[in-house]
Design a protein around this motif. Structure first.
Motif, PDB file in Angstrom:
ATOM      1  N   GLN A 112       0.827  -1.216   0.000  1.00  0.00           N
ATOM      2  CA  GLN A 112       0.000   0.000   0.000  1.00  0.00           C
ATOM      3  C   GLN A 112       0.856   1.259   0.000  1.00  0.00           C
ATOM      4  OE1 GLN A 112      -2.408  -0.572   3.478  1.00  0.00           O
ATOM      5  NE2 GLN A 112      -3.746  -2.073   2.494  1.00  0.00           N
ATOM      6  N   HIS A 113       2.076   1.141   0.494  1.00  0.00           N
ATOM      7  CA  HIS A 113       2.986   2.288   0.528  1.00  0.00           C
ATOM      8  C   HIS A 113       4.030   2.226  -0.581  1.00  0.00           C
ATOM      9  CE1 HIS A 113       1.194   2.486   4.553  1.00  0.00           C
ATOM     10  NE2 HIS A 113       1.409   3.786   4.446  1.00  0.00           N
ATOM     11  N   GLY A 114       3.784   1.373  -1.574  1.00  0.00           N
ATOM     12  CA  GLY A 114       4.620   1.370  -2.767  1.00  0.00           C
ATOM     13  C   GLY A 114       5.907   0.584  -2.674  1.00  0.00           C
ATOM     14  N   ALA A 115       6.049  -0.244  -1.654  1.00  0.00           N
ATOM     15  CA  ALA A 115       7.282  -1.020  -1.491  1.00  0.00           C
ATOM     16  C   ALA A 115       7.096  -2.438  -2.006  1.00  0.00           C
ATOM     17  CB  ALA A 115       7.697  -1.067  -0.028  1.00  0.00           C
ATOM     18  N   GLY A 116       8.146  -2.992  -2.584  1.00  0.00           N
ATOM     19  CA  GLY A 116       8.170  -4.416  -2.843  1.00  0.00           C
ATOM     20  C   GLY A 116       8.406  -5.136  -1.519  1.00  0.00           C
ATOM     21  N   TYR A 117       7.910  -6.363  -1.404  1.00  0.00           N
ATOM     22  CA  TYR A 117       7.992  -7.031  -0.106  1.00  0.00           C
ATOM     23  C   TYR A 117       8.135  -8.537  -0.277  1.00  0.00           C
ATOM     24  CZ  TYR A 117       6.745  -8.313   4.709  1.00  0.00           C
ATOM     25  OH  TYR A 117       6.759  -8.818   6.003  1.00  0.00           O
ATOM     26  N   LEU A 118       9.079  -9.091   0.473  1.00  0.00           N
ATOM     27  CA  LEU A 118       9.197 -10.530   0.670  1.00  0.00           C
ATOM     28  C   LEU A 118       9.259 -10.784   2.162  1.00  0.00           C
ATOM     29  CD1 LEU A 118      11.898 -11.525  -1.976  1.00  0.00           C
ATOM     30  CD2 LEU A 118       9.482 -12.150  -2.044  1.00  0.00           C
ATOM     31  N   ASP A 119       8.624 -11.850   2.596  1.00  0.00           N
ATOM     32  CA  ASP A 119       8.702 -12.231   4.000  1.00  0.00           C
ATOM     33  C   ASP A 119       9.613 -13.443   4.121  1.00  0.00           C
ATOM     34  OD1 ASP A 119       6.902 -11.217   6.443  1.00  0.00           O
ATOM     35  OD2 ASP A 119       7.541 -13.284   6.799  1.00  0.00           O
ATOM     36  N   GLY A 120      10.339 -13.520   5.222  1.00  0.00           N
ATOM     37  CA  GLY A 120      11.289 -14.614   5.356  1.00  0.00           C
ATOM     38  C   GLY A 120      11.407 -15.141   6.756  1.00  0.00           C
ATOM     39  N   ALA A 121      11.964 -16.330   6.860  1.00  0.00           N
ATOM     40  CA  ALA A 121      12.238 -16.958   8.147  1.00  0.00           C
ATOM     41  C   ALA A 121      13.662 -17.483   8.123  1.00  0.00           C
ATOM     42  CB  ALA A 121      11.258 -18.095   8.407  1.00  0.00           C
ATOM     43  N   ILE A 122      14.417 -17.144   9.143  1.00  0.00           N
ATOM     44  CA  ILE A 122      15.808 -17.579   9.245  1.00  0.00           C
ATOM     45  C   ILE A 122      15.855 -18.880  10.031  1.00  0.00           C
ATOM     46  CG2 ILE A 122      18.125 -16.988  10.041  1.00  0.00           C
ATOM     47  CD1 ILE A 122      17.281 -14.034   9.897  1.00  0.00           C
ATOM     48  N   MET A 123      16.283 -19.943   9.390  1.00  0.00           N
ATOM     49  CA  MET A 123      16.371 -21.251  10.039  1.00  0.00           C
ATOM     50  C   MET A 123      17.838 -21.539  10.355  1.00  0.00           C
ATOM     51  SD  MET A 123      13.138 -21.708   9.690  1.00  0.00           S
ATOM     52  CE  MET A 123      12.784 -23.397  10.152  1.00  0.00           C
ATOM     53  N   ALA A 124      18.429 -20.671  11.165  1.00  0.00           N
ATOM     54  CA  ALA A 124      19.851 -20.797  11.464  1.00  0.00           C
ATOM     55  C   ALA A 124      20.175 -19.926  12.667  1.00  0.00           C
ATOM     56  CB  ALA A 124      20.699 -20.361  10.270  1.00  0.00           C
ATOM     57  N   VAL A 125      21.320 -20.158  13.260  1.00  0.00           N
ATOM     58  CA  VAL A 125      21.818 -19.317  14.348  1.00  0.00           C
ATOM     59  C   VAL A 125      22.830 -18.333  13.774  1.00  0.00           C
ATOM     60  CG1 VAL A 125      21.390 -21.025  16.145  1.00  0.00           C
ATOM     61  CG2 VAL A 125      23.571 -21.060  14.913  1.00  0.00           C
ATOM     62  N   PRO A 126      23.058 -17.207  14.444  1.00  0.00           N
ATOM     63  CA  PRO A 126      23.934 -16.169  13.875  1.00  0.00           C
ATOM     64  C   PRO A 126      25.313 -16.635  13.412  1.00  0.00           C
ATOM     65  CG  PRO A 126      22.713 -15.261  15.722  1.00  0.00           C
ATOM     66  CD  PRO A 126      22.402 -16.735  15.693  1.00  0.00           C
ATOM     67  N   PRO A 127      26.008 -17.525  14.132  1.00  0.00           N
ATOM     68  CA  PRO A 127      27.365 -17.872  13.692  1.00  0.00           C
ATOM     69  C   PRO A 127      27.462 -18.514  12.312  1.00  0.00           C
ATOM     70  CG  PRO A 127      27.071 -18.471  15.998  1.00  0.00           C
ATOM     71  CD  PRO A 127      25.715 -18.096  15.475  1.00  0.00           C
ATOM     72  N   VAL A 128      26.368 -19.134  11.811  1.00  0.00           N
ATOM     73  CA  VAL A 128      26.468 -19.789  10.500  1.00  0.00           C
ATOM     74  C   VAL A 128      25.926 -18.929   9.367  1.00  0.00           C
ATOM     75  CG1 VAL A 128      26.397 -22.088  11.515  1.00  0.00           C
ATOM     76  CG2 VAL A 128      24.276 -21.035  10.723  1.00  0.00           C
ATOM     77  N   ILE A 129      25.418 -17.728   9.673  1.00  0.00           N
ATOM     78  CA  ILE A 129      24.959 -16.832   8.612  1.00  0.00           C
ATOM     79  C   ILE A 129      26.143 -16.495   7.701  1.00  0.00           C
ATOM     80  CG2 ILE A 129      24.084 -14.521   8.112  1.00  0.00           C
ATOM     81  CD1 ILE A 129      21.951 -16.424   9.134  1.00  0.00           C
ATOM     82  N   GLY A 130      25.892 -16.535   6.402  1.00  0.00           N
ATOM     83  CA  GLY A 130      26.959 -16.298   5.433  1.00  0.00           C
ATOM     84  C   GLY A 130      27.597 -17.572   4.930  1.00  0.00           C
ATOM     85  N   THR A 131      27.086 -18.732   5.387  1.00  0.00           N
ATOM     86  CA  THR A 131      27.590 -20.028   4.932  1.00  0.00           C
ATOM     87  C   THR A 131      26.439 -20.821   4.317  1.00  0.00           C
ATOM     88  OG1 THR A 131      27.143 -21.345   6.916  1.00  0.00           O
ATOM     89  CG2 THR A 131      29.152 -19.981   6.910  1.00  0.00           C
ATOM     90  N   PRO A 132      26.747 -21.849   3.516  1.00  0.00           N
ATOM     91  CA  PRO A 132      25.670 -22.670   2.929  1.00  0.00           C
ATOM     92  C   PRO A 132      24.873 -23.440   3.978  1.00  0.00           C
ATOM     93  CG  PRO A 132      27.734 -22.958   1.728  1.00  0.00           C
ATOM     94  CD  PRO A 132      28.068 -22.193   2.971  1.00  0.00           C
ATOM     95  N   GLU A 133      25.429 -23.599   5.179  1.00  0.00           N
ATOM     96  CA  GLU A 133      24.716 -24.331   6.227  1.00  0.00           C
ATOM     97  C   GLU A 133      23.507 -23.554   6.734  1.00  0.00           C
ATOM     98  OE1 GLU A 133      28.140 -24.142   6.168  1.00  0.00           O
ATOM     99  OE2 GLU A 133      28.167 -26.181   5.330  1.00  0.00           O
ATOM    100  N   ALA A 134      23.531 -22.237   6.597  1.00  0.00           N
ATOM    101  CA  ALA A 134      22.388 -21.414   7.004  1.00  0.00           C
ATOM    102  C   ALA A 134      21.284 -21.548   5.960  1.00  0.00           C
ATOM    103  CB  ALA A 134      22.809 -19.959   7.148  1.00  0.00           C
ATOM    104  N   LEU A 135      20.035 -21.505   6.424  1.00  0.00           N
ATOM    105  CA  LEU A 135      18.887 -21.602   5.533  1.00  0.00           C
ATOM    106  C   LEU A 135      17.935 -20.453   5.817  1.00  0.00           C
ATOM    107  CD1 LEU A 135      17.026 -23.094   3.496  1.00  0.00           C
ATOM    108  CD2 LEU A 135      16.127 -24.396   5.447  1.00  0.00           C
ATOM    109  N   ILE A 136      17.530 -19.768   4.762  1.00  0.00           N
ATOM    110  CA  ILE A 136      16.499 -18.734   4.874  1.00  0.00           C
ATOM    111  C   ILE A 136      15.361 -19.093   3.932  1.00  0.00           C
ATOM    112  CG2 ILE A 136      15.937 -16.305   4.447  1.00  0.00           C
ATOM    113  CD1 ILE A 136      18.713 -15.558   5.355  1.00  0.00           C
ATOM    114  N   LEU A 137      14.145 -19.103   4.480  1.00  0.00           N
ATOM    115  CA  LEU A 137      12.938 -19.345   3.702  1.00  0.00           C
ATOM    116  C   LEU A 137      12.353 -18.015   3.283  1.00  0.00           C
ATOM    117  CD1 LEU A 137      11.252 -21.988   6.050  1.00  0.00           C
ATOM    118  CD2 LEU A 137      12.919 -22.397   4.207  1.00  0.00           C
ATOM    119  N   LEU A 138      11.905 -17.911   2.042  1.00  0.00           N
ATOM    120  CA  LEU A 138      11.305 -16.674   1.542  1.00  0.00           C
ATOM    121  C   LEU A 138       9.976 -16.965   0.870  1.00  0.00           C
ATOM    122  CD1 LEU A 138      14.273 -14.746  -0.131  1.00  0.00           C
ATOM    123  CD2 LEU A 138      13.206 -14.248   2.065  1.00  0.00           C
TER     124      LEU A 138
END
Length: 294
Positions: A112-138
């Motif tokens: 409604q305010h003109g923004a594109g939007y995707l919602d996501g869920a992070i299925m990982a803990v912070p230390p593995v973010i940036g690696t293939p072991e981390a999973l994000i659902l969109l």
């Protein structure tokens, strides 16, 4: 040499996860702007090359892609409401935890305010973010996912679920149901064995092997659920209910909390009362699909 232009990104919210997201973008070479109510949380990121925005509005303007990671959806709305005039033309990916109704409402509000939007869920803990072991659902419009897939790949392995913006949150809470159920079952078994002097470390490998074995049943059980037919190929529900009685009686005799086995048996007893005693365990999907109390 990889000459692909790097996407400029903004990260709003610098808790442990937000910091990990921003750091992963920086490591991947993306120009990264950050903002947090407590600006000191940005110090380490600024030292690594991030830019600290003076306001939310300035942060939204700085990146062609804005990642939000806050405590809940109400915090997202409170954060963006004063700057909603800056949302037009932006692309927002909300990685804040919540339920599917909140995700769909946030998508409508952003659009409604003109923004594109995707919602996501992070299925990982912070230390593995940036690696293939981390999973994000969109979830959300596929065109948005396709456009920003490469940049988002700097954070994790990305799984796109579909156009419905509530799907990522729905998968997230379904996963939580699995996680807590497995952990609670293990804790109950551990409490039971401790009455005989068996410690948790001794039980854990056995429990892990059993959990892996049970997980192997899921594809076949899923086929039965999707077909709506539950032939007793391995065990009938009436046999399982007898074993549940043993678990309940053993727990009560040992003097440990018997709420979990009592709940498990109560659900199965309803399936029995509905005439499903000769069918296989996945037939209880009928009980789980009913509103509470019916």
């Amino acid at each position: 040499m990889n000459c692909t232009p790097k996407t400029s990104v903004t990260v709003l919210g610098l808790g442990l996860m937000g910091q990990a997201l921003a750091a992963a973008f920086l490591r991947a070479g993306h120009p990264t702007t950050v903002w947090n109510r407590t600006s000191a949380k940005a110090d380490a990121l600024v030292a690594e090359g991030a830019s600290l925005a003076p306001s939310v509005g300035a942060a939204l303007k700085a990146g062609s892609l804005t990642i939000i990671c806050l405590t809940d959806y109400e915090a997202v709305r409170e954060l963006l409401r004063p700057s909603e005039g800056e949302l037009a033309g932006t692309m927002v990916i909300n990685l804040t935890s919540g339920d599917s109704a909140q995700a769909r409402a946030a998508a409508r509000w952003a659009e409604q305010h003109g923004a594109g939007y995707l919602d996501g869920a992070i299925m990982a803990v912070p230390p593995v973010i940036g690696t293939p072991e981390a999973l994000i659902l969109l979830s959300g419009p596929q065109a948005h996912h396709e456009k920003h897939r490469a940049a988002l790949g700097s954070l994790a392995t990305i799984t796109y679920l579909g156009e419905d913006p509530g799907l990522a949150a729905l998968y997230d809470v379904a996963g939580l149901a699995m996680m807590w159920s497995v952990l609670n079952a293990w804790l109950h078994g551990t409490a039971l064995l401790r009455t005989a002097g068996i410690d948790a470390a001794t039980f854990a490998p056995f429990a892990q092997e059993l959990a892996t074995g049970v997980a192997g049943w899921l594809p076949g059980y899923a086929e039965q659920i999707d077909r709506g037919a539950f032939p007793a190929e391995v065990s009938a529900l009436e046999t399982d209910v007898r074993a549940m009685s043993h678990l309940l009686e053993e727990s009560e005799a040992a003097g440990i909390n018997a709420e979990l086995p009592r709940l498990i048996k109560a659900i199965a007893d309803r399936g029995m009362a509905a005439g499903h005693g000769g069918e296989q365990y996945p037939v209880l999907i009928e009980e789980f699909s009913k509103p509470t109390g019916r």
